[in-house]
Scaffold this motif. Sequence first.
Motif, PDB file in Angstrom:
ATOM      1  N   ALA A 183      17.300 -19.546  -0.282  1.00 19.23           N
ATOM      2  CA  ALA A 183      16.968 -18.714  -1.445  1.00 19.23           C
ATOM      3  C   ALA A 183      16.171 -17.463  -1.084  1.00 19.23           C
ATOM      4  N   PRO A 184      16.699 -16.635  -0.183  1.00 15.68           N
ATOM      5  CA  PRO A 184      15.949 -15.418   0.177  1.00 15.68           C
ATOM      6  C   PRO A 184      15.932 -14.412  -0.961  1.00 15.68           C
ATOM      7  N   LEU A 185      14.854 -13.670  -1.044  1.00 18.24           N
ATOM      8  CA  LEU A 185      14.713 -12.619  -2.046  1.00 18.24           C
ATOM      9  C   LEU A 185      15.368 -11.354  -1.511  1.00 18.24           C
ATOM     10  N   LYS A 186      16.234 -10.745  -2.284  1.00 15.07           N
ATOM     11  CA  LYS A 186      16.914  -9.526  -1.851  1.00 15.07           C
ATOM     12  C   LYS A 186      15.886  -8.410  -1.604  1.00 15.07           C
ATOM     13  N   GLU A 187      16.074  -7.657  -0.533  1.00  8.94           N
ATOM     14  CA  GLU A 187      15.100  -6.641  -0.148  1.00  8.94           C
ATOM     15  C   GLU A 187      14.901  -5.581  -1.225  1.00  8.94           C
ATOM     16  N   THR A 188      15.983  -5.163  -1.875  1.00  7.16           N
ATOM     17  CA  THR A 188      15.856  -4.154  -2.928  1.00  7.16           C
ATOM     18  C   THR A 188      15.099  -4.699  -4.138  1.00  7.16           C
ATOM     19  N   LEU A 189      15.271  -5.986  -4.433  1.00  6.69           N
ATOM     20  CA  LEU A 189      14.513  -6.596  -5.526  1.00  6.69           C
ATOM     21  C   LEU A 189      13.043  -6.699  -5.153  1.00  6.69           C
ATOM     22  N   ALA A 190      12.760  -7.074  -3.914  1.00 13.40           N
ATOM     23  CA  ALA A 190      11.367  -7.143  -3.456  1.00 13.40           C
ATOM     24  C   ALA A 190      10.700  -5.775  -3.570  1.00 13.40           C
ATOM     25  N   ALA A 191      11.423  -4.729  -3.157  1.00 12.57           N
ATOM     26  CA  ALA A 191      10.876  -3.372  -3.250  1.00 12.57           C
ATOM     27  C   ALA A 191      10.628  -2.974  -4.700  1.00 12.57           C
ATOM     28  N   THR A 192      11.520  -3.382  -5.599  1.00 13.80           N
ATOM     29  CA  THR A 192      11.336  -3.108  -7.024  1.00 13.80           C
ATOM     30  C   THR A 192      10.085  -3.802  -7.545  1.00 13.80           C
ATOM     31  N   MET A 193       9.917  -5.080  -7.199  1.00  9.00           N
ATOM     32  CA  MET A 193       8.726  -5.818  -7.627  1.00  9.00           C
ATOM     33  C   MET A 193       7.454  -5.113  -7.169  1.00  9.00           C
ATOM     34  N   ILE A 194       7.432  -4.691  -5.917  1.00  9.79           N
ATOM     35  CA  ILE A 194       6.231  -4.048  -5.369  1.00  9.79           C
ATOM     36  C   ILE A 194       5.955  -2.729  -6.067  1.00  9.79           C
ATOM     37  N   ASP A 195       7.015  -1.979  -6.374  1.00  9.63           N
ATOM     38  CA  ASP A 195       6.821  -0.708  -7.076  1.00  9.63           C
ATOM     39  C   ASP A 195       6.341  -0.909  -8.513  1.00  9.63           C
ATOM     40  N   LEU A 196       6.508  -2.110  -9.039  1.00  5.26           N
ATOM     41  CA  LEU A 196       6.029  -2.405 -10.394  1.00  5.26           C
ATOM     42  C   LEU A 196       4.598  -2.932 -10.392  1.00  5.26           C
ATOM     43  N   THR A 197       4.002  -3.016  -9.214  1.00  2.50           N
ATOM     44  CA  THR A 197       2.603  -3.430  -9.107  1.00  2.50           C
ATOM     45  C   THR A 197       1.714  -2.203  -8.917  1.00  2.50           C
ATOM     46  N   VAL A 198       0.411  -2.437  -8.834  1.00  2.00           N
ATOM     47  CA  VAL A 198      -0.539  -1.347  -8.564  1.00  2.00           C
ATOM     48  C   VAL A 198      -0.850  -1.257  -7.075  1.00  2.00           C
ATOM     49  N   TYR A 199      -0.043  -1.920  -6.241  1.00  2.16           N
ATOM     50  CA  TYR A 199      -0.348  -1.962  -4.809  1.00  2.16           C
ATOM     51  C   TYR A 199      -0.243  -0.592  -4.155  1.00  2.16           C
ATOM     52  N   ASN A 200      -1.207  -0.290  -3.294  1.00  2.00           N
ATOM     53  CA  ASN A 200      -1.136   0.854  -2.394  1.00  2.00           C
ATOM     54  C   ASN A 200      -1.828   0.466  -1.089  1.00  2.00           C
ATOM     55  N   LYS A 201      -1.797   1.353  -0.112  1.00  2.00           N
ATOM     56  CA  LYS A 201      -2.284   1.038   1.229  1.00  2.00           C
ATOM     57  C   LYS A 201      -3.777   0.714   1.281  1.00  2.00           C
ATOM     58  N   ASP A 202      -4.514   1.053   0.226  1.00  2.00           N
ATOM     59  CA  ASP A 202      -5.953   0.794   0.212  1.00  2.00           C
ATOM     60  C   ASP A 202      -6.303  -0.563  -0.384  1.00  2.00           C
ATOM     61  N   LYS A 203      -5.311  -1.285  -0.891  1.00  2.00           N
ATOM     62  CA  LYS A 203      -5.549  -2.585  -1.507  1.00  2.00           C
ATOM     63  C   LYS A 203      -5.077  -3.715  -0.600  1.00  2.00           C
ATOM     64  N   TYR A 204      -5.609  -4.899  -0.833  1.00  2.00           N
ATOM     65  CA  TYR A 204      -5.121  -6.098  -0.160  1.00  2.00           C
ATOM     66  C   TYR A 204      -3.881  -6.601  -0.900  1.00  2.00           C
ATOM     67  N   PHE A 205      -2.926  -7.129  -0.134  1.00  2.00           N
ATOM     68  CA  PHE A 205      -1.678  -7.641  -0.701  1.00  2.00           C
ATOM     69  C   PHE A 205      -1.485  -9.069  -0.217  1.00  2.00           C
ATOM     70  N   ALA A 206      -1.120  -9.970  -1.122  1.00  2.00           N
ATOM     71  CA  ALA A 206      -0.907 -11.368  -0.742  1.00  2.00           C
ATOM     72  C   ALA A 206       0.346 -11.920  -1.396  1.00  2.00           C
ATOM     73  N   ASP A 207       1.225 -12.467  -0.565  1.00  2.00           N
ATOM     74  CA  ASP A 207       2.356 -13.251  -1.051  1.00  2.00           C
ATOM     75  C   ASP A 207       2.075 -14.691  -0.654  1.00  2.00           C
ATOM     76  N   LEU A 208       1.909 -15.556  -1.632  1.00  2.00           N
ATOM     77  CA  LEU A 208       1.495 -16.939  -1.384  1.00  2.00           C
ATOM     78  C   LEU A 208       2.668 -17.884  -1.167  1.00  2.00           C
ATOM     79  N   PHE A 209       3.900 -17.367  -1.305  1.00  2.00           N
ATOM     80  CA  PHE A 209       5.123 -18.155  -1.082  1.00  2.00           C
ATOM     81  C   PHE A 209       6.093 -17.252  -0.327  1.00  2.00           C
TER      82      PHE A 209
END
Length: 371
Positions: A168-194
């Motif tokens: 059940a891999p997550l498609k790379e383009t979907l992963a990129a979409t999810m990240i762009d819908l977050t407030v993440y940037n290079k100055d923040k910590y990022f965690a994927d727990l699964f």
Amino acid sequence: MDILIPSAFGAEAVVKRQLYKLGYLDTIALDGKISLSGDWNDVARLNVFLRSGERVLIKLATFNASTFDEVYDNVSKIRWYDYMDKSACVMVDVKSVNSALGAVKSVGGVMKKAIMDSLYSKFHVTLSENGARYIVGLSIKNDVATLTLDTSGEGLHKRGYRTLAYSAPLKETLAATMIDLTVYNKDKYFADLFCGSGTLPIEACLKALNIAPGKNRNFDFENWKNIDKDCIKKAKEEASDGEIKEKIKVFAYDINKNAISIAKFHAKNAGVEEYIHFQASDMREFSSSKKYGVICSNPPYGERLGEEKEITALYKDLGNLYRSLPDWNAYILTSHPLFESCFGKNADKRRKLFNANLQCYLYTYMSKKPD
């Protein structure tokens, strides 16, 4: 020329924002595709830089298509020899929605014949079809057809770094979409727990370090005739020049040790292994004293029989973990219909997305804003 960027359901606005950042200000979203004007340099840039677009298509024609004769006549009008030579390997891809021509295989046969007849009239030889690949698409909706030529070949989610199989891999383009819908940037910590095979943390690194997702792969149009071979070279040079080297912190947790090994391998392929802290651990063990981090995860959905109690407990504990990090935002993708109830809190936002044709929601939980 007219360019079309197909996007997954729910990702259209994300793709438009990515195009805007690349300098394409005049774009239109319609029926799951983003349209814009450009030349071969733009085709190269879009293939190299787009994170969430699925492909880069050249729009060749739009016409009424309620009969096979209309398909043949309109496809025959295209100057195929401007793109193809005598060795062209022609493939057709037909989709039909609410149209008289619902037999897509038959429509594809008519298209292929029209293209071959057109090229024969120019070259006066039968195509050997042992050369460069050309994927010609025809999308028919309500008896109106759009004819396209696919410059990408393999979908843009094929970055090249994910080479090992994992469930059940997550498609790379979907992963990129999810990240762009977050407030993440290079100055923040990022965690994927699964983290599974590592797609989300890798895509987070690619974004934070401004690494173009398509810089290490090839595209079909590079092998076509009459194409300026320098355009892809220039696009990849631009990509290399734009990369940044900064200290970022990305966490990748998974309870499965094999998943962590695969994720590490993929991160190494992508050139970002040094930026990710991998840990084979239960997500319940995650903690951080850092403020304003981002949790972005695609946890198990519990699709198999007998998993309901386990998934319910997992989501409950995930909610407890989130509440122990009051300054962090959380973005969770799942198809589970009772996720919010199990998590113990209604989401601040919900966005419908599809993961491998499975309807999911990206649940967004916002923390207080930084002081």
